[in-house]
Enzyme design. Structure first.
Site, PDB file in Angstrom:
ATOM      1  N   PRO A  75       0.822  -1.214   0.000  1.00 11.88           N
ATOM      2  CA  PRO A  75       0.000   0.000   0.000  1.00 11.88           C
ATOM      3  C   PRO A  75       0.857   1.265   0.000  1.00 11.88           C
ATOM      4  O   PRO A  75       0.774   2.105   0.896  1.00 11.88           O
ATOM      5  CB  PRO A  75      -0.810  -0.142   1.292  1.00 11.88           C
ATOM      6  N   ARG A  76       1.689   1.388  -1.015  1.00 10.29           N
ATOM      7  CA  ARG A  76       2.611   2.527  -1.129  1.00 10.29           C
ATOM      8  C   ARG A  76       3.105   2.593  -2.563  1.00 10.29           C
ATOM      9  O   ARG A  76       2.886   1.678  -3.358  1.00 10.29           O
ATOM     10  CB  ARG A  76       3.807   2.340  -0.191  1.00 10.29           C
ATOM     11  N   LEU A  77       3.802   3.676  -2.878  1.00 10.21           N
ATOM     12  CA  LEU A  77       4.460   3.773  -4.171  1.00 10.21           C
ATOM     13  C   LEU A  77       5.571   2.735  -4.278  1.00 10.21           C
ATOM     14  O   LEU A  77       6.163   2.334  -3.275  1.00 10.21           O
ATOM     15  CB  LEU A  77       5.076   5.163  -4.354  1.00 10.21           C
TER      16      LEU A  77
END
Length: 202
Positions: A75-77
């Site tokens: 859940p992140r770049l």
């Protein structure tokens, strides 16, 4: 992925097993429309199942004879070099647009161009002490090269771990075609060199 929008899909190539060390990334991946749709559908289904509908996400998959199989959901770049590849290929600055999303400003991930970008990861072939590393300036001057980064300096101890901690640099190239991108990338990588004095064994 940003919110529910699939910005792009990249491919990653690995070194020799049993380790899991990325050696090269290409963006966008050379996929059929059906392959792209199946990967996008699986990725978005993962986010819905995990309740991850807000912000950026990146999902790693393996293409098998059964289609896309999920390895992990983040859940992140994505980390380096994928944001740089997307900016080089599509003109989209994911980091800036994600900051806008976080602080409540209007964000935009629409493509302003459509090129092919690729990154080669520089990985040492032995443990020891790095004597020297150079050629980055010459590599950066090759037409089509977007970025050359070296992560280490002379006298750095080199102890390979079999993962991304083995990376000592990267080179990114971009052009309107995959063939031109690959040619520029290989030319630039060939200009970067280093020497490692092997560690003494007791």
């Amino acid at each position: 992925i940003m919110e529910s929008e699939v910005i792009g899909i990249a491919t990653g190539d690995f070194g020799r097993p049993p380790h899991f060390v990325f050696r090269e990334f290409t963006f966008p991946a050379a996929l059929t429309d059906d392959e792209h749709e199946r990967i996008a559908d699986v990725s978005l289904s993962c986010l819905r199942a995990l309740g991850l509908g807000w912000g950026a996400a990146n999902i790693e998959l393996r293409w098998t004879k059964h289609g896309p199989v999920v390895i992990e959901v983040n859940p992140r770049l994505s980390g380096t070099p994928e944001p740089q590849l997307i900016q080089a290929a599509y003109g989209v600055d994911l980091i800036t647009e994600h900051i806008k999303l976080v602080i409540g400003e209007e964000w935009n991930v629409r493509k302003s161009q459509s090129h092919t970008a690729a990154a080669r990861i520089l990985v040492p072939d032995r443990d020891g002490t790095l004597d020297w590393i150079d050629g980055d300036s010459r590599a950066a001057a090759v037409p089509g090269v977007a970025e050359v980064k070296l992560y280490v300096e002379p006298n750095t101890p080199i102890v390979r771990k079999g993962d991304e901690r083995d990376w000592i640099g990267h080179v990114i190239a971009v052009s309107p075609s995959l063939a031109r991108t690959e040619a520029a990338l290989q030319h630039a990588v060939d200009l970067v060199g280093w020497s490692i004095t092997p560690a003494l064994r007791e």
